[in-house]
Design a protein around this motif. Structure first.
Motif, PDB file in Angstrom:
ATOM      1  N   MET A 261     -20.305 -60.989 -56.051  1.00 21.27           N
ATOM      2  CA  MET A 261     -19.553 -59.964 -56.025  1.00 21.27           C
ATOM      3  C   MET A 261     -17.963 -60.191 -55.434  1.00 21.27           C
ATOM      4  O   MET A 261     -17.001 -59.791 -56.078  1.00 21.27           O
ATOM      5  CB  MET A 261     -20.007 -59.167 -54.895  1.00 21.27           C
ATOM      6  CG  MET A 261     -21.172 -58.200 -55.419  1.00 21.27           C
ATOM      7  SD  MET A 261     -21.767 -56.874 -54.099  1.00 21.27           S
ATOM      8  CE  MET A 261     -22.961 -57.594 -53.557  1.00 21.27           C
ATOM      9  N   ALA A 262     -17.914 -61.179 -54.695  1.00 26.67           N
ATOM     10  CA  ALA A 262     -16.499 -61.584 -54.438  1.00 26.67           C
ATOM     11  C   ALA A 262     -15.792 -62.264 -55.619  1.00 26.67           C
ATOM     12  O   ALA A 262     -14.533 -62.089 -55.936  1.00 26.67           O
ATOM     13  CB  ALA A 262     -16.638 -62.938 -53.545  1.00 26.67           C
ATOM     14  N   LEU A 263     -16.586 -63.029 -56.731  1.00 27.89           N
ATOM     15  CA  LEU A 263     -16.037 -63.349 -57.989  1.00 27.89           C
ATOM     16  C   LEU A 263     -15.662 -62.241 -58.835  1.00 27.89           C
ATOM     17  O   LEU A 263     -14.646 -62.461 -59.668  1.00 27.89           O
ATOM     18  CB  LEU A 263     -16.975 -64.636 -58.621  1.00 27.89           C
ATOM     19  CG  LEU A 263     -17.045 -65.890 -58.055  1.00 27.89           C
ATOM     20  CD1 LEU A 263     -18.093 -66.797 -58.470  1.00 27.89           C
ATOM     21  CD2 LEU A 263     -15.790 -66.530 -58.145  1.00 27.89           C
ATOM     22  N   ALA A 264     -16.428 -61.339 -58.736  1.00 31.21           N
ATOM     23  CA  ALA A 264     -16.058 -60.140 -59.609  1.00 31.21           C
ATOM     24  C   ALA A 264     -14.896 -59.346 -59.177  1.00 31.21           C
ATOM     25  O   ALA A 264     -14.411 -58.513 -59.896  1.00 31.21           O
ATOM     26  CB  ALA A 264     -17.374 -59.077 -59.461  1.00 31.21           C
ATOM     27  N   ARG A 265     -14.319 -59.572 -57.972  1.00 32.51           N
ATOM     28  CA  ARG A 265     -13.331 -58.956 -57.275  1.00 32.51           C
ATOM     29  C   ARG A 265     -13.123 -57.528 -57.485  1.00 32.51           C
ATOM     30  O   ARG A 265     -12.635 -56.905 -58.309  1.00 32.51           O
ATOM     31  CB  ARG A 265     -11.914 -59.597 -58.415  1.00 32.51           C
ATOM     32  CG  ARG A 265     -11.713 -60.812 -58.361  1.00 32.51           C
ATOM     33  CD  ARG A 265     -10.737 -61.613 -59.095  1.00 32.51           C
ATOM     34  NE  ARG A 265      -9.568 -60.607 -59.487  1.00 32.51           N
ATOM     35  CZ  ARG A 265      -8.776 -60.981 -60.744  1.00 32.51           C
ATOM     36  NH1 ARG A 265      -8.844 -62.291 -61.003  1.00 32.51           N
ATOM     37  NH2 ARG A 265      -8.153 -59.866 -61.178  1.00 32.51           N
ATOM     38  N   PRO A 266     -13.979 -57.145 -56.507  1.00 24.70           N
ATOM     39  CA  PRO A 266     -13.954 -55.577 -56.275  1.00 24.70           C
ATOM     40  C   PRO A 266     -12.687 -54.721 -55.843  1.00 24.70           C
ATOM     41  O   PRO A 266     -11.900 -55.694 -55.252  1.00 24.70           O
ATOM     42  CB  PRO A 266     -14.959 -55.274 -55.072  1.00 24.70           C
ATOM     43  CG  PRO A 266     -14.909 -56.581 -54.295  1.00 24.70           C
ATOM     44  CD  PRO A 266     -14.395 -57.566 -55.246  1.00 24.70           C
ATOM     45  N   SER A 267     -12.355 -53.754 -56.283  1.00 26.53           N
ATOM     46  CA  SER A 267     -11.023 -52.944 -55.912  1.00 26.53           C
ATOM     47  C   SER A 267     -11.508 -51.582 -55.684  1.00 26.53           C
ATOM     48  O   SER A 267     -12.474 -51.081 -56.358  1.00 26.53           O
ATOM     49  CB  SER A 267     -10.026 -52.930 -56.883  1.00 26.53           C
ATOM     50  OG  SER A 267     -10.351 -52.546 -58.233  1.00 26.53           O
TER      51      SER A 267
END
Length: 70
Positions: free
Chosen positions: A61-67
């Motif tokens: 989830m960190a690599l997917a870069r949530p915003s």
């Protein structure tokens, strides 16, 4: 129904959602852990499996870069 339509009401979007597929690594982690679990107690096996799975999920989830979408 497309992915964009399904996530329309969520306040979080991922800039690189392809990295969420890394969560699928939890499946082989389970089978590899079962191979090395001989002699371990059930509590130790399941605790280590949960920790490894959570680590994979958090990193993907960190690599997917949530915003946050307003």
């Amino acid at each position: 129904m497309e992915f964009a339509e399904m996530t329309q009401g969520f306040p979080i979007q991922f800039e690189s959602p392809i990295f969420l597929w890394l969560i699928a690594l939890a499946i082989p982690v389970y089978f590899i852990a079962r191979l090395g679990a001989k002699g371990q107690s059930r509590v130790k096996f399941w605790t280590s499996l949960v920790v490894r799975t959570l680590l994979i999920a958090v990193l993907s989830m960190a690599l997917a870069r949530p915003s946050i979408v307003e």
